[in-house]
Write an enzyme that holds these catalytic residues in place. Structure first.
Site, PDB file in Angstrom:
ATOM      1  N   ASP A  79       0.795  -1.210   0.123  1.00 55.80           N
ATOM      2  CA  ASP A  79      -0.009   0.037   0.198  1.00 55.80           C
ATOM      3  C   ASP A  79       0.730   1.398  -0.035  1.00 55.80           C
ATOM      4  O   ASP A  79       0.451   2.136   0.485  1.00 55.80           O
ATOM      5  CB  ASP A  79      -0.870  -0.087   1.259  1.00 55.80           C
ATOM      6  CG  ASP A  79      -1.992  -1.213   1.219  1.00 55.80           C
ATOM      7  OD1 ASP A  79      -2.335  -1.577   0.144  1.00 55.80           O
ATOM      8  OD2 ASP A  79      -2.405  -1.581   2.232  1.00 55.80           O
ATOM      9  N   LYS A 104       2.009   1.957  -5.058  1.00 56.84           N
ATOM     10  CA  LYS A 104       2.501   1.578  -6.394  1.00 56.84           C
ATOM     11  C   LYS A 104       1.630   1.757  -7.424  1.00 56.84           C
ATOM     12  O   LYS A 104       2.162   2.035  -8.715  1.00 56.84           O
ATOM     13  CB  LYS A 104       2.819   0.089  -6.127  1.00 56.84           C
ATOM     14  CG  LYS A 104       3.880  -0.480  -5.065  1.00 56.84           C
ATOM     15  CD  LYS A 104       3.710  -1.960  -4.827  1.00 56.84           C
ATOM     16  CE  LYS A 104       2.541  -2.587  -4.241  1.00 56.84           C
ATOM     17  NZ  LYS A 104       2.026  -2.033  -2.772  1.00 56.84           N
ATOM     18  N   GLY A 157      -4.484  -4.192  -3.705  1.00 57.61           N
ATOM     19  CA  GLY A 157      -5.509  -3.321  -3.971  1.00 57.61           C
ATOM     20  C   GLY A 157      -4.761  -1.897  -4.502  1.00 57.61           C
ATOM     21  O   GLY A 157      -3.925  -1.383  -3.644  1.00 57.61           O
ATOM     22  N   HIS A 158      -4.869  -1.592  -5.790  1.00 59.22           N
ATOM     23  CA  HIS A 158      -3.913  -0.381  -6.220  1.00 59.22           C
ATOM     24  C   HIS A 158      -5.100   0.543  -6.535  1.00 59.22           C
ATOM     25  O   HIS A 158      -5.883   0.694  -7.561  1.00 59.22           O
ATOM     26  CB  HIS A 158      -3.004  -0.983  -7.615  1.00 59.22           C
ATOM     27  CG  HIS A 158      -2.027  -1.707  -7.073  1.00 59.22           C
ATOM     28  ND1 HIS A 158      -0.901  -2.287  -7.620  1.00 59.22           N
ATOM     29  CD2 HIS A 158      -1.762  -2.397  -5.701  1.00 59.22           C
ATOM     30  CE1 HIS A 158      -0.265  -3.226  -7.238  1.00 59.22           C
ATOM     31  NE2 HIS A 158      -0.895  -3.234  -5.991  1.00 59.22           N
ATOM     32  N   GLN A 212       1.870  -6.082  -3.179  1.00 56.68           N
ATOM     33  CA  GLN A 212       2.461  -6.307  -1.815  1.00 56.68           C
ATOM     34  C   GLN A 212       3.809  -5.337  -1.495  1.00 56.68           C
ATOM     35  O   GLN A 212       3.890  -4.392  -2.429  1.00 56.68           O
ATOM     36  CB  GLN A 212       2.477  -7.679  -1.542  1.00 56.68           C
ATOM     37  CG  GLN A 212       1.169  -8.561  -1.314  1.00 56.68           C
ATOM     38  CD  GLN A 212       0.696  -8.848  -2.576  1.00 56.68           C
ATOM     39  OE1 GLN A 212       1.344  -9.674  -3.546  1.00 56.68           O
ATOM     40  NE2 GLN A 212      -0.550  -8.594  -2.881  1.00 56.68           N
ATOM     41  N   ASP A 242       2.564  14.688   1.862  1.00 54.56           N
ATOM     42  CA  ASP A 242       1.620  15.532   2.319  1.00 54.56           C
ATOM     43  C   ASP A 242       0.758  15.311   3.558  1.00 54.56           C
ATOM     44  O   ASP A 242       0.368  15.921   4.208  1.00 54.56           O
ATOM     45  CB  ASP A 242       0.453  16.005   1.134  1.00 54.56           C
ATOM     46  CG  ASP A 242      -0.111  14.665   0.649  1.00 54.56           C
ATOM     47  OD1 ASP A 242       0.810  13.612   0.287  1.00 54.56           O
ATOM     48  OD2 ASP A 242      -1.301  14.371   0.858  1.00 54.56           O
TER      49      ASP A 242
HETATM   50  P1  GDP Z   1      -0.739   0.488  -3.705  1.00 53.42           P
HETATM   51  O1  GDP Z   1      -1.348  -0.888  -2.886  1.00 53.42           O
HETATM   52  O2  GDP Z   1       0.694   0.497  -3.296  1.00 53.42           O
HETATM   53  O3  GDP Z   1      -0.812   0.845  -4.988  1.00 53.42           O
HETATM   54  O4  GDP Z   1      -1.405   1.558  -2.629  1.00 53.42           O
HETATM   55  P2  GDP Z   1      -2.858   1.804  -2.259  1.00 53.42           P
HETATM   56  O5  GDP Z   1      -3.511   2.098  -3.423  1.00 53.42           O
HETATM   57  O6  GDP Z   1      -3.347   0.586  -1.616  1.00 53.42           O
HETATM   58  O7  GDP Z   1      -3.013   2.903  -1.175  1.00 53.42           O
HETATM   59  C1  GDP Z   1      -2.079   4.050  -1.403  1.00 53.42           C
HETATM   60  C2  GDP Z   1      -3.330   5.048  -1.009  1.00 53.42           C
HETATM   61  O8  GDP Z   1      -2.681   6.321  -0.985  1.00 53.42           O
HETATM   62  C3  GDP Z   1      -4.358   5.082  -2.369  1.00 53.42           C
HETATM   63  O9  GDP Z   1      -5.643   5.682  -1.797  1.00 53.42           O
HETATM   64  C4  GDP Z   1      -3.929   6.586  -3.050  1.00 53.42           C
HETATM   65  O10 GDP Z   1      -4.709   7.148  -3.908  1.00 53.42           O
HETATM   66  C5  GDP Z   1      -3.282   7.256  -2.086  1.00 53.42           C
HETATM   67  N1  GDP Z   1      -2.105   8.073  -2.415  1.00 53.42           N
HETATM   68  C6  GDP Z   1      -1.130   7.606  -3.278  1.00 53.42           C
HETATM   69  N2  GDP Z   1       0.006   8.707  -3.323  1.00 53.42           N
HETATM   70  C7  GDP Z   1      -0.777   9.652  -2.467  1.00 53.42           C
HETATM   71  C8  GDP Z   1      -0.007  10.766  -1.986  1.00 53.42           C
HETATM   72  O11 GDP Z   1       1.064  11.142  -2.414  1.00 53.42           O
HETATM   73  N3  GDP Z   1      -0.789  11.533  -1.128  1.00 53.42           N
HETATM   74  C9  GDP Z   1      -1.895  11.071  -0.579  1.00 53.42           C
HETATM   75  N4  GDP Z   1      -2.458  11.967   0.129  1.00 53.42           N
HETATM   76  N5  GDP Z   1      -2.593  10.111  -0.984  1.00 53.42           N
HETATM   77  C10 GDP Z   1      -1.776   9.182  -1.891  1.00 53.42           C
HETATM   78  P1  IMO Z   2      -0.940  -3.965  -2.410  1.00 50.64           P
HETATM   79  O1  IMO Z   2      -0.429  -4.589  -3.761  1.00 50.64           O
HETATM   80  C1  IMO Z   2      -0.971  -4.416   1.944  1.00 50.64           C
HETATM   81  C2  IMO Z   2      -1.120  -8.593   3.780  1.00 50.64           C
HETATM   82  C3  IMO Z   2      -2.419  -8.987   4.314  1.00 50.64           C
HETATM   83  C4  IMO Z   2      -1.803  -9.780   5.588  1.00 50.64           C
HETATM   84  C5  IMO Z   2      -0.753 -10.633   4.626  1.00 50.64           C
HETATM   85  C6  IMO Z   2      -1.147 -12.041   4.093  1.00 50.64           C
HETATM   86  O2  IMO Z   2      -2.253  -3.427  -2.415  1.00 50.64           O
HETATM   87  O3  IMO Z   2       0.235  -3.223  -1.613  1.00 50.64           O
HETATM   88  P2  IMO Z   2      -2.718 -12.799   1.952  1.00 50.64           P
HETATM   89  O4  IMO Z   2      -3.961 -12.202   1.563  1.00 50.64           O
HETATM   90  O5  IMO Z   2      -1.847 -12.083   0.972  1.00 50.64           O
HETATM   91  O6  IMO Z   2      -2.238 -14.180   2.321  1.00 50.64           O
HETATM   92  O7  IMO Z   2      -2.403 -11.768   3.198  1.00 50.64           O
HETATM   93  O8  IMO Z   2      -0.328  -9.824   3.485  1.00 50.64           O
HETATM   94  N1  IMO Z   2      -1.190  -8.123   2.260  1.00 50.64           N
HETATM   95  C7  IMO Z   2      -1.195  -6.783   1.916  1.00 50.64           C
HETATM   96  N2  IMO Z   2      -1.102  -5.709   2.418  1.00 50.64           N
HETATM   97  N3  IMO Z   2      -1.215  -4.437   0.712  1.00 50.64           N
HETATM   98  C8  IMO Z   2      -1.185  -5.632  -0.078  1.00 50.64           C
HETATM   99  O9  IMO Z   2      -1.352  -5.345  -1.389  1.00 50.64           O
HETATM  100  C9  IMO Z   2      -1.336  -6.690   0.452  1.00 50.64           C
HETATM  101  N4  IMO Z   2      -1.600  -7.992   0.151  1.00 50.64           N
HETATM  102  C10 IMO Z   2      -1.498  -8.824   1.136  1.00 50.64           C
HETATM  103  O10 IMO Z   2      -2.939  -7.931   5.081  1.00 50.64           O
HETATM  104  O11 IMO Z   2      -1.156  -9.373   6.263  1.00 50.64           O
HETATM  105 MG    MG Z   3      -2.958  -1.673  -1.852  1.00 50.35          MG
END
Ligand code: GDP
Ligand code: IMO
Ligand code: MG
Length: 444
Positions: free
Chosen positions: A13, A16, A40-41, A223, A332
């Protein structure tokens, strides 16, 4: 041209999705090498939010080809829902390709994941409950069902009848759950197969051909480094290899074909699920980061645990992934803070430890040693160049780059595409040429 791996440098999270989407404007092909619908991206474009679980974050560009690679595990039901959602938003999924050798998540995988978590009680891993572990377990055990099997009804029927009979015993005897009906599962999966068939390819070959044609290829990690099955905080990890080496395995290409590896890290740290997290905050600061950063999981909606930036983890991510540069996201979110702490080392059993201990029990005993930096207490959301940043924000970034001994190529200051400072474009820029170790441009 450059082939670039985008990797999560923390516990997932990190943003990416945003960084991949941003870089995809220069990419011809975007590949998801590993993971499944546990990912979840989130991408925000012109106020519209897209949440992707399996489809690569390049899909929003009409020319870019997107490949779900061999090292992924595919839940066809969720993939099809995702494709439908994109189509409803007028995003074409015609350029989406699915590896024939990826493994398929079946209903028993989901049931077993959830049931085993429940049985573990307080020792649960905190998985996403999406069947990821059991799907990869069957792959390793060599009883998995692959996309290519889905495409052949006779093979599928034979494999499914055998597997479901075995799984039903486990569901019943171990978890007291009702059995699955082979024919019902078969009917569902044959219907999924027909819809997915036009997208199925030999993904390794397709990527190789793109490389030979000197196209720009982005590999979008899911991840993060500390969730890596081999090198993360085992057993609180996922079941694949999210590190840079895993991208080559999952995509089916050799490491010599990679030009750069970019690590994405938040300006602080979050973790979702169980497991040790030395810089975790409790109380008001945790609440502030969670609220300000909207730290709720994209896949499960769970609240993410929040803490200060961990430089030990950061250095580990640099080492394990061979990072060339960093994208620091969510700067931010720190805007209002009076002071900001960064973990520079751990205290472990009375001694200072400046590296990530691979021993899980030791890691759980690590206490963070902090350096405190002054906050800038000004909004950075509108900054578009390093010069726009308050001096203290720039100092914070420099501190992180020096601590990790790797330059910062991108700074993100909001969820939208434009809320970004590109110090050095990792696709077009000459490798490391314009950056010094502090991440700032060298005077030329
Ligand atoms: P990922 O799994 O690595 O793609 O990250 P996620 O999408 O799960 O979580 C990142 C969250 O932060 C998402 O809701 C993005 O929209 C948000 N986000 C990404 N970059 C920034 C940033 O620079 N500032 C803020 N405030 N939100 C961001
Ligand atoms: P993205 O790509 C954050 C975590 C789960 C749990 C562990 C094992 O959005 O960054 P699983 O269902 O994979 O067997 O769970 O890994 N986990 C993540 N945490 N971002 C993810 O993906 C994750 N994918 C799995 O919360 O701790
Ligand atoms: Mg994510």
């Amino acid at each position: 041209m450059a082939n670039v791996i985008v990797i999560g440098a923390q516990w997932g999270d990190e943003g990416k999705g945003k960084i991949t989407d941003l870089l995809s404007r220069s990419a011809d092909v975007v590949v998801r090498p590993q993971g499944g619908v546990n990912a979840g991206h989130t991408i925000v474009v012109k106020g519209q939010t897209f949440k992707l679980h399996l489809i690569p974050s390049g899909i929003l560009y009409p020319e870019t080809e997107c490949i779900i690679g061999s090292g992924t595990v595919i839940d066809p039901q969720i993939l099809l829902e995702e494709m439908d959602q994109l189509a409803a938003l007028n995003v074409s999924v015609e350029r989406l390709y699915i590896s024939q050798t990826a493994h398929v998540t079946m209903p028993y995988h989901r049931l077993l994941d959830q049931a085993s978590e429940e049985k573990r009680g307080e020792h649960k891993i905190g998985t996403t409950g999406r069947g990821i572990g059991p799907t990869y377990a069957d792959k390793s055990e060599r009883t998995g069902i692959r996309v290519v099997d889905l495409m052949e009804p006779e093979t599928l029927e034979k494999k499914l009848a055998w597997t479901i009979n075995n799984k039903n015993v486990i569901l019943d005897k171990l978890y007291e759950l009702p059995p699955l009906d082979v024919e019902a599962v078969m009917a569902d999966y044959l219907a999924y197969a027909e819809r997915l068939r036009p997208h199925v390819v030999d993904s390794s070959l397709k990527i190789y051909e793109a490389i030979k044609a000197r196209k720009n290829i982005l590999f979008e990690g899911a991840q993060g480094t500390l969730l890596d099955l081999d090198h993360g905080t085992y057993p609180y990890v996922t079941s694949s290899n999210p590190i840079a080496g895993g991208a080559c395995v999952g995509a089916g290409i050799g490491p010599t074909m990679i030009d750069r590896v970019i690590g994405v890290a938040k300006a602080y740290t979050t973790r979702v699920g169980e497991g040790p997290f030395p810089t975790e905050l409790i109380g008001a600061l945790n609440q502030h980061l969670c609220d300000r950063g909207a730290e709720f999981g994209t896949t499960t909606g769970r609240r993410r645990r929040c803490g200060w930036f961990d430089g030990v983890i950061g250095r580990y991510a640099v080492r394990i992934n061979g990072l060339d540069c960093l994208a620091i996201t969510k700067l931010d979110v720190l805007d209002e803070l009076e002071e900001i702490k960064v973990c520079v080392a751990y205290e472990l059993d009375g001694a200072t430890c400046d590296h990530f201990p691979g021993n899980a029990a030791q890691f759980a005993r690590c206490r963070p040693l902090y350096e405190t930096l002054p906050g800038w207490q000004r909004s950075t959301a509108h900054c578009r160049t390093l010069e726009d940043l308050p001096q203290k924000a720039l100092d914070y970034l420099k501190f992180l780059a020096e601590l990790m001994e790797v330059p910062i190529a991108i700074v993100s200051l909001g969820a939208s595409r434009d809320q970004t400072i590109i110090v050095e474009d990792p696709i077009h820029g000459p490798k490391r040429a314009l950056l010094d170790a502090t991440g700032l441009p060298v005077e030329t």
